[in-house]
Design a protein around this motif. Structure first.
Motif, PDB file in Angstrom:
ATOM      1  N   LYS A 148       0.891  -1.171   0.000  1.00  0.00           N
ATOM      2  CA  LYS A 148       0.000   0.000   0.000  1.00  0.00           C
ATOM      3  C   LYS A 148       0.920   1.210   0.000  1.00  0.00           C
ATOM      4  O   LYS A 148       1.652   1.438   0.974  1.00  0.00           O
ATOM      5  CB  LYS A 148      -0.856  -0.063   1.262  1.00  0.00           C
ATOM      6  N   GLU A 187      -6.112  16.604   2.378  1.00  0.00           N
ATOM      7  CA  GLU A 187      -6.195  17.778   3.277  1.00  0.00           C
ATOM      8  C   GLU A 187      -7.634  18.276   3.343  1.00  0.00           C
ATOM      9  O   GLU A 187      -8.488  17.593   3.815  1.00  0.00           O
ATOM     10  CB  GLU A 187      -5.210  18.874   2.827  1.00  0.00           C
ATOM     11  N   LYS A 301     -11.922   4.915   9.612  1.00  0.00           N
ATOM     12  CA  LYS A 301     -10.796   4.573  10.495  1.00  0.00           C
ATOM     13  C   LYS A 301     -10.625   5.600  11.607  1.00  0.00           C
ATOM     14  O   LYS A 301     -10.570   6.800  11.347  1.00  0.00           O
ATOM     15  CB  LYS A 301      -9.513   4.523   9.646  1.00  0.00           C
TER      16      LYS A 301
HETATM   17  O1  V47 Z   1      -1.532  13.731   4.055  1.00  0.00           O
HETATM   18  C1  V47 Z   1       0.343  16.033   8.004  1.00  0.00           C
HETATM   19  C2  V47 Z   1      -1.632  14.515   7.519  1.00  0.00           C
HETATM   20  C3  V47 Z   1      -1.372  12.684   6.231  1.00  0.00           C
HETATM   21  C4  V47 Z   1      -0.201  16.668   9.989  1.00  0.00           C
HETATM   22  O2  V47 Z   1      -4.690   5.596   4.080  1.00  0.00           O
HETATM   23  C5  V47 Z   1      -1.149  15.748   9.564  1.00  0.00           C
HETATM   24  O3  V47 Z   1      -4.754   4.092   5.644  1.00  0.00           O
HETATM   25  C6  V47 Z   1      -2.307  15.943  11.521  1.00  0.00           C
HETATM   26  O4  V47 Z   1      -2.738  10.030   5.183  1.00  0.00           O
HETATM   27  N1  V47 Z   1      -1.428  16.851  11.987  1.00  0.00           N
HETATM   28  C7  V47 Z   1      -0.573  11.407   6.083  1.00  0.00           C
HETATM   29  N2  V47 Z   1      -2.200  15.380  10.306  1.00  0.00           N
HETATM   30  C8  V47 Z   1      -1.165  10.283   6.911  1.00  0.00           C
HETATM   31  C9  V47 Z   1      -2.232   9.557   6.170  1.00  0.00           C
HETATM   32  C10 V47 Z   1      -2.672   8.223   6.632  1.00  0.00           C
HETATM   33  C11 V47 Z   1      -2.365   7.796   7.905  1.00  0.00           C
HETATM   34  C12 V47 Z   1      -2.787   6.524   8.295  1.00  0.00           C
HETATM   35  C13 V47 Z   1      -3.472   5.700   7.452  1.00  0.00           C
HETATM   36  C14 V47 Z   1      -3.745   6.139   6.170  1.00  0.00           C
HETATM   37  C15 V47 Z   1      -4.436   5.215   5.238  1.00  0.00           C
HETATM   38  C16 V47 Z   1      -3.365   7.400   5.753  1.00  0.00           C
HETATM   39  O5  V47 Z   1      -1.153  13.203   7.527  1.00  0.00           O
HETATM   40  C17 V47 Z   1      -1.038  13.836   5.340  1.00  0.00           C
HETATM   41  C18 V47 Z   1      -1.703  14.981   6.070  1.00  0.00           C
HETATM   42  O6  V47 Z   1      -3.042  15.077   5.730  1.00  0.00           O
HETATM   43  N3  V47 Z   1      -0.787  15.392   8.319  1.00  0.00           N
HETATM   44  N4  V47 Z   1       0.732  16.819   9.024  1.00  0.00           N
HETATM   45  C19 V47 Z   1      -0.371  17.251  11.281  1.00  0.00           C
HETATM   46  N5  V47 Z   1       0.469  18.165  11.745  1.00  0.00           N
END
Ligand code: V47
Length: 377
Positions: A148, A187, A301
């Motif tokens: 993934k 976002e 989730k």
């Molecule tokens: O795209 C970045 C976010 C995302 C911060 O698909 C923040 O199963 C909070 O997308 N505070 C990445 N969020 C993580 C993500 C993810 C995580 C777990 C599972 C899945 C999945 C996807 O984290 C970024 C952004 O939107 N992000 N900085 C922050 N300060």
């Protein structure tokens, strides 16, 4: 529970009727739910919907996250993870050997990984061939592991560097073993807000188009929303409805992950009234509204890393049905001040799910249930 007189007093009669009869909610219903003073009443509606889909099951996955680099050309103001250049303090770039050695170590801890979740910053010069080699190497090490990897934002970046279409990038990565894409980078879709918090990033239409292209190739994907920063309830509802519309067209979103903004080390500063203790309730409500609006996305989730290890299981009562997984190493949230652990063991996840009143179900990346023999406990 769901007492009609009580919901009438809250002005939620028609929403209650729609939820009980499985009808789609309008964007205005979403707004009404965000404004309802009783968060638990909203949660009970979402719980009803969640139980109709999944009963008392709560899913988790045995996985390992890998961030291959945090060097990124995008410069999003909310992101504490990114660095502009490789020589900046805190910047890192992993080699394929680094990635394999982390996976081998993870396998030694967890016994049998079911998913590798690989994402990174948009590095200015790392080319598509490297990513193909990386996927091929991981697949050679463990042919049965689900790869993934890469958000639509990374796919747009690879395509720009190669001068080819995003569809061609996806086809090449699929050939190298990509089966699923995580949902990051969405976002908040509103264009005005995006110009403030992530001006250089692929825009909403591009993010949605690439997700649709992946779906057309049979690559299932997740979707996210970063919330709890500058956005309004209207912008949240707009975001959720655009995901729902895309899902009506292409059908390949498996899971929605609401990501509460973590504020530490971020250039995006919030007004005082946005960062108080009421954020916990807002996070639960947002999960509930997402469950109710996203009628065509099977899973929601409660990502324990960003929500925290106490609120995530609570969210199982507010419409969520999945906690993500063992993870082992997480950087994006932790560089932004996440107070959660780096990883959770299978025993921790099963215990917290049971203690919260649900039945733990181990799944693979695409949410097929694994029976104990397959899961090689
Ligand atoms: O795209 C970045 C976010 C995302 C911060 O698909 C923040 O199963 C909070 O997308 N505070 C990445 N969020 C993580 C993500 C993810 C995580 C777990 C599972 C899945 C999945 C996807 O984290 C970024 C952004 O939107 N992000 N900085 C922050 N300060």
């Amino acid at each position: 529970m769901l007492d009609s007189a009580y919901y009438a007093a809250l002005g939620l009669s028609s929403i209650r009727e729609k939820v009980l009869s499985g009808q789609r909610l309008d964007p205005e219903d979403g707004l009404t739910l965000f404004h309802c003073p009783d968060c638990t009443a909203v949660g009970a509606l979402a719980m009803h919907d969640r139980c109709r889909r999944h009963g008392q099951q709560a899913f988790y996955v045995v996985n390992r996250q890998i961030n291959y680099t945090n060097v990124c050309v995008n410069g999003c103001t909310f992101c504490a993870f990114r660095r502009d250049r490789e020589d900046e303090a805190g910047a890192f770039v992993l080699s394929i050997d680094d990635i394999l050695s982390r996976l081998r170590q993870a396998e030694a801890t967890c016994r049998h990984l079911d998913e590798v979740h690989i994402v990174g910053g948009c590095h200015p010069s790392r080319r598509l061939a490297w990513f193909e080699d990386m996927l091929t190497a991981v697949r050679a090490w463990r042919p049965d592991i689900a790869l993934k990897a890469f958000t639509p934002v990374e796919i747009a970046h690879f395509a720009a560097l190669e001068g080819i279409s995003t569809l061609d990038v996806l086809k090449r990565l699929q050939k190298a073993g990509l089966v699923m894409m995580p949902g990051g980078g969405a976002e908040i879709f509103d264009a005005t807000l995006r110009r403030q918090i992530c001006p250089a990033k692929a825009d909403a239409d591009t993010w949605l188009r690439i997700s649709g292209e992946a779906h057309s190739l049979g690559i299932v994907t997740n979707c996210t929303m970063l919330f709890g920063h500058l956005e309004t309830f209207e912008q949240r509802v707009d975001h959720l409805c655009r995901l729902r519309e895309q899902q009506d067209k292409s059908g390949g979103f498996t899971c929605f992950i609401p990501l509460p903004f973590l504020t530490e080390n971020s250039r995006l500063k919030l007004p005082e009234d946005k960062i108080g203790p009421q954020r916990g309730l807002d996070q639960l409500r947002t999960i509930a509204v997402a469950r109710l609006l996203l009628d065509n996305i099977p899973h929601i989730k409660a990502y324990w890393v960003m929500l925290g290890q106490k609120l995530a299981p609570t969210a199982l009562w507010y419409g969520a049905d999945d906690l993500d997984g063992t993870i082992i190493e997480e950087r994006i949230g932790h560089m932004a001040g996440a107070g959660s652990a780096q990883g959770m063991t299978i025993a921790d996840l099963e215990h917290v799910i049971r203690a919260s009143g649900f039945t733990p179900v181990r799944r693979n990346a695409t949410f097929s249930k694994l029976n104990p023999a397959e899961a090689l406990q």
